[in-house]
Scaffold this active site. Structure first.
Site, PDB file in Angstrom:
ATOM      1  N   LYS A  68       0.912  -1.213   0.108  1.00  0.00           N
ATOM      2  CA  LYS A  68      -0.084   0.047  -0.044  1.00  0.00           C
ATOM      3  C   LYS A  68       0.993   1.238  -0.144  1.00  0.00           C
ATOM      4  O   LYS A  68       2.031   1.185   0.667  1.00  0.00           O
ATOM      5  CB  LYS A  68      -1.030   0.160   1.258  1.00  0.00           C
ATOM      6  CG  LYS A  68      -1.827   1.083   1.331  1.00  0.00           C
ATOM      7  CD  LYS A  68      -2.928   1.011   2.629  1.00  0.00           C
ATOM      8  CE  LYS A  68      -3.759   2.004   2.385  1.00  0.00           C
ATOM      9  NZ  LYS A  68      -4.884   1.951   3.886  1.00  0.00           N
ATOM     10  N   SER A 143      -9.755   1.679   2.481  1.00  0.00           N
ATOM     11  CA  SER A 143      -8.647   2.425   1.602  1.00  0.00           C
ATOM     12  C   SER A 143      -7.742   1.564   0.925  1.00  0.00           C
ATOM     13  O   SER A 143      -7.261   2.162  -0.138  1.00  0.00           O
ATOM     14  CB  SER A 143      -8.022   3.764   2.389  1.00  0.00           C
ATOM     15  OG  SER A 143      -7.321   3.110   3.700  1.00  0.00           O
ATOM     16  N   SER A 167      -9.849  -0.835   6.860  1.00  0.00           N
ATOM     17  CA  SER A 167      -9.269  -0.349   5.270  1.00  0.00           C
ATOM     18  C   SER A 167      -8.726  -1.718   4.944  1.00  0.00           C
ATOM     19  O   SER A 167      -8.155  -1.758   3.697  1.00  0.00           O
ATOM     20  CB  SER A 167      -8.289   0.662   5.424  1.00  0.00           C
ATOM     21  OG  SER A 167      -8.993   1.934   5.158  1.00  0.00           O
TER      22      SER A 167
HETATM   23  N1  GLN Z   1     -13.354   4.268   6.076  1.00  0.00           N
HETATM   24  C1  GLN Z   1     -12.752   4.571   7.184  1.00  0.00           C
HETATM   25  C2  GLN Z   1     -12.080   5.972   7.224  1.00  0.00           C
HETATM   26  O1  GLN Z   1     -12.430   6.539   6.228  1.00  0.00           O
HETATM   27  C3  GLN Z   1     -11.379   3.701   7.578  1.00  0.00           C
HETATM   28  C4  GLN Z   1     -10.164   4.070   6.722  1.00  0.00           C
HETATM   29  C5  GLN Z   1      -8.922   3.117   7.220  1.00  0.00           C
HETATM   30  O2  GLN Z   1      -9.256   2.026   7.595  1.00  0.00           O
HETATM   31  N2  GLN Z   1      -7.952   3.648   6.490  1.00  0.00           N
HETATM   32  O3  GLN Z   1     -11.751   6.601   8.159  1.00  0.00           O
END
Ligand code: GLN
Length: 481
Positions: A68, A143, A167
């Site tokens: 990532k 994400s 994410s």
């Molecule tokens: N959807 C969640 C957020 O926008 C989780 C994102 C993540 O785990 N980085 O914070």
């Protein structure tokens, strides 16, 4: 499909790592998914040639892994899918990258993500959305959407993601693969670009539970450069085949029917109940449990995550990393101009809301209150998972299968709500895995299993038993070249 173990068998039988990696790059170049931000062609091929000349040992010897874009990789651009970090090449490797390399892996590239990991669909990326290999009109989740799409489509045998509020698990669910959010502290965050550091962990995405356990074994363990990291007992692989006999699964009553379970797609709910029956058939027992404060989890999560983000992202001033603009102006104007141009709308929204929640007069009302709620949520999990309670909990990962690109992006609240089953886990710090448990209209559904702090062994063992008894992980998406 590309599995780590099969790749390794091929390599040990005399196959060429260079050829294998070249064929992956070939696939990535032809791909329509936009799963990668950069491929590290020169470095990867050089390392593959070295491996072919004199193969080394290691649990991941010769295995290509995608990373990532929020995890620092020496000599490979790391920009968190943000304009503000475009062009930034870290001078050092994150701890997890060092560990992967020590185990013999080959880093092949950096995957697309929501900008600074803020999102649920990979649509907030500066480089455009990644597409779901099961249906190109749909999101891969976020994400870590690039990592999940790459693995699901055979563009990498495994990948690393990071999970602040879902994410890793969300994209694993939407793309029909396995993803693990380890216990907070099990994997060093050294070299991970922080979004909300009290919540996030790095973890693996892979085609099946065994491959995910292999990567977990490699990346977990104490690192003095992350003061929250702890020693790992390991044993993830050796414990895999223990079965579920004697385990009790807890089914949180708030997640089904009324309460936070209200917006759940009926197919998702049915698949999760089928999974519970399957676990019972395999010798486990289950009972209903309660997580009474779970209805406050989303609100507490977003206040804490945005508050931490507003502080963490203050370091992006355009002077030290990435984007440079208006260098001939005074410092204040340069700083404003760079941040205005460098951050996307979702990141700006969160910095503003987080700054507000931390400001004098509101700190007690929002941030401090959210921390108190967090303690209650953590206690809910500890109670549900105490001795005499359940060993593990089962829930859906996402309330619905992958949605269409563009369908929710204009409505941030509806995106935030999609995290209803994943964020409580990060607030509590417990580990969780998502694995395929069915399909709705040809789109994968994910089952979430949640464990006690540092009990990844039981988590993986249960996931493996379920996977061995079901066919869902074997299905192949359309968009595999
Ligand atoms: N959807 C969640 C957020 O926008 C989780 C994102 C993540 O785990 N980085 O914070």
């Amino acid at each position: 499909m590309v599995m780590i173990r099969e790749l390794q068998e091929g390599l040990f039988a005399g196959g060429s790592a260079e050829e294998m990696i070249n064929s992956l790059f070939e696939k990535i170049r032809r791909s329509r998914l936009n799963a990668y931000n950069h491929i590290a062609e020169d470095q990867a091929l050089e390392r593959a040639r070295e491996f072919d000349r004199s193969p080394w040992e290691g649990s991941l010897a010769g295995v290509p892994i995608a990373i990532k874009d929020s995890i620092s990789t020496r000599g490979i651009e790391t920009n968190c899918s943000s304009r503000i970090l475009s062009g930034y090449v870290p001078p050092y490797d994150a701890h997890v990258i060092e560990r992967l390399k020590e185990e013999g892996a080959i880093i092949i590239g950096k995957t697309n993500m929501d900008e600074f990991a803020m999102g649920t669909s990979t649509e907030t990326s500066y480089f455009g959305p990644t597409k779901n290999p099961w249906d190109l009109d749909r999101v891969p989740g976020g994400s870590s959407g690039g990592s999940a799409a790459a693995v699901a489509a055979g563009e990498a045998p495994a990948a690393l993601g990071s999970d602040t509020g879902g994410s890793i698990r969300g994209p694993a669910s939407f793309c029909g693969i396995v993803g693990i959010k380890p216990t907070y502290g099990l994997v060093s965050r050294y070299g991970l670009v922080s979004y909300a550091n009290s919540l996030e962990q790095i973890g693996p995405l892979a085609m099946d539970v065994e491959d995910a356990a292999l990567v977990m074994e490699a990346i977990s363990g104490h690192d003095p450069r992350d003061s929250t990291s702890v020693k790992s007992e390991g044993g993830y692989l050796s414990g895999l085949n223990g079965g579920v006999e004697g385990l009790t699964f807890g089914v949180p009553k708030e997640y089904f029917g009324e309460g936070v379970g209200e917006g759940v797609d009926p197919e998702v709910e049915r698949s999760v109940w089928d999974a519970i029956s399957k676990l019972e058939e395999l010798g486990a027992s289950w009972k209903m449990v309660s997580l009474p404060h779970t209805k406050y989890a989303l609100a507490a999560y977003y206040i804490i995550a945005m508050s931490e983000a507003s502080s963490n992202l203050a370091r992006f001033d355009g002077l030290r990393y990435g984007l440079r603009l208006g260098a001939d102006q005074d410092w204040h104007s340069t700083f404003s101009e760079i941040r205005a141009a460098g951050f996307g709308p979702e990141v700006k929204r969160r910095i503003l809301l987080g700054t507000y929640a931390l400001s004098a007069g509101y700190y007690g009302r929002y941030y401090l209150k959210a921390l108190k709620v967090r303690t209650l949520i953590k206690q809910d999990f500890e109670r549900a998972l105490s001795s005499g309670g359940a060993d593990l909990l089962v829930t859906p990962t996402m309330p619905f299968p992958a949605f269409k690109i563009g369908e929710r992006i204009e409505d941030p609240l509806s995106l935030y709500m999609a995290d209803v089953f994943t964020v409580p886990i990060n607030l509590a710090g417990v580990p969780a895995i998502s694995l395929p448990c069915g399909f709705a209209d040809g789109l994968p559904i994910g089952l979430q299993i949640i464990g006690r702090h540092f009990d990844e062994v039981s988590l993986l063992r249960a996931a493996k038993a379920y996977e061995d008894a079901t066919p869902y992980h074997e299905a192949v998406p359309k968009e595999v070249i």
